[in-house]
Design a protein around this motif. Structure first.
Motif, PDB file in Angstrom:
ATOM      1  N   VAL A   1      46.193  39.398  12.501  1.00 39.58           N
ATOM      2  CA  VAL A   1      45.575  38.356  12.850  1.00 39.58           C
ATOM      3  C   VAL A   1      45.771  37.413  13.663  1.00 39.58           C
ATOM      4  CG1 VAL A   1      43.810  38.863  11.022  1.00 39.58           C
ATOM      5  CG2 VAL A   1      46.125  37.488  10.947  1.00 39.58           C
ATOM      6  N   GLY A   2      47.163  37.422  13.409  1.00 36.23           N
ATOM      7  CA  GLY A   2      47.670  36.174  14.656  1.00 36.23           C
ATOM      8  C   GLY A   2      47.790  34.252  14.039  1.00 36.23           C
TER       9      GLY A   2
ATOM     10  N   VAL B   1      39.672  46.306   8.163  1.00 34.30           N
ATOM     11  CA  VAL B   1      38.242  45.366   8.700  1.00 34.30           C
ATOM     12  C   VAL B   1      37.739  45.094  10.229  1.00 34.30           C
ATOM     13  CG1 VAL B   1      37.657  45.685   5.805  1.00 34.30           C
ATOM     14  CG2 VAL B   1      39.330  43.412   7.205  1.00 34.30           C
ATOM     15  N   LEU B   2      38.836  44.559  10.446  1.00 34.89           N
ATOM     16  CA  LEU B   2      38.639  43.810  12.171  1.00 34.89           C
ATOM     17  C   LEU B   2      38.872  44.563  13.006  1.00 34.89           C
ATOM     18  CD1 LEU B   2      41.317  40.779  10.885  1.00 34.89           C
ATOM     19  CD2 LEU B   2      39.113  40.812  11.167  1.00 34.89           C
ATOM     20  N   GLN B   3      39.077  45.724  12.806  1.00 34.91           N
ATOM     21  CA  GLN B   3      39.443  47.044  13.605  1.00 34.91           C
ATOM     22  C   GLN B   3      38.070  46.848  15.059  1.00 34.91           C
ATOM     23  OE1 GLN B   3      40.663  50.845  12.356  1.00 34.91           O
ATOM     24  NE2 GLN B   3      40.907  51.584  15.049  1.00 34.91           N
TER      25      GLN B   3
END
Length: 258
Positions: free
Chosen positions: A28-29, A220-222
């Motif tokens: 997520v950085g 879930v962020l893909q």
């Protein structure tokens, strides 16, 4: 990001044997602040274990000042050498825990005592495994380059190029996922994907036409963000300029307008 109150409450509530913190969360950085974690862990009898795979060499890591008991990293990120080597350091509290454990380690490969006999000269040296010597030569060279540049200068270079990258993203209408600058992981930036733009198509176009490889996220962020690493030798002004221009042209190719 855990604030100081949250972390204290959680550790006091559960009193775990060890608290594991990822300093630089690359999916997520986010950069997790480590100040204060060591004190909370020591107050509750917990070891503090920190993952610095993405951060070591690119941003400050103060193992002793932050009272970190176990810290490990990877060679392939900001250190800029081939993957396959993971530097690791055990502090006095961690070593005491290891030496006094009551059950035998289930895996010979991960037995820190046996590894110590292989690596540490103060103990009678015994065979544990055949080391990848070529990788250790690579690590040595990478560390020499870091010493030649100066650690603080390396941190400064990563910071300046990250800020230059943020500015370039703004100019072409893209936004970092992490809004608060103090929470951003400088060596790796996550970018919001504009509506109507396919994550994978942009990645394929960049590597095919510009020889630039960026990645999407996981779980879930893909499909919702891109991850761009400017780490080690790649953290250079000319690379920032190149990727901003390539992103602008690629997005234009797929019909995106600022």
């Amino acid at each position: 990001i855990r604030d100081r109150y949250q972390r204290r409450v959680r550790v006091q509530e559960h009193k775990p044997q060890a608290v594991f913190v990822v300093h630089g969360e690359s999916s997520v950085g986010v950069c997790q602040p480590l100040e204060g974690w060591g004190d909370v862990c020591r107050e509750n009898g917990s070891l503090l274990i920190v993952d610095t795979v993405v951060s070591l060499g690119g941003i400050p890591v103060y193992t002793d000042a932050w009272k970190i008991d176990v810290v490990y990293s990877g060679g392939q990120k900001c250190l800029g050498c081939p993957p396959g080597v993971s530097p690791i350091s055990f502090g006095p509290r961690a070593l005491e825990k290891i030496k006094n454990r009551k059950t035998k380690v289930s895996s010979f490969y991960f037995d820190a005592i046996e590894l110590g006999k292989y690596w540490v000269e103060k103990t009678p040296r015994t065979y544990h495994h055949t080391a990848g010597i070529n990788l250790f030569y690579a690590v040595r060279e990478a560390l020499q380059l870091l010493i030649d540049e100066g650690l603080e200068n390396c941190w400064k270079r990563h910071k300046e190029n990250a800020e230059l990258f943020y500015e370039g993203l703004s100019q072409i209408g893209l936004n970092p996922v992490v809004k608060k600058k103090e929470n951003r992981l400088l060596p790796l930036t996550t970018i919001e994907i504009p509506e109507g733009i396919d994550m994978k198509s942009v990645c394929v176009h960049l590597v095919t036409n510009y020889n630039i490889e960026i990645a999407g996220s996981l779980g879930v962020l893909q499909g919702k963000l891109w991850r761009v690493g400017l780490m080690g030798f790649n953290s250079r002004k000319e690379n920032v300029t190149l990727i901003i221009a390539a992103l602008k042209n690629t997005l234009s190719h797929f019909g995106y307008k600022k």
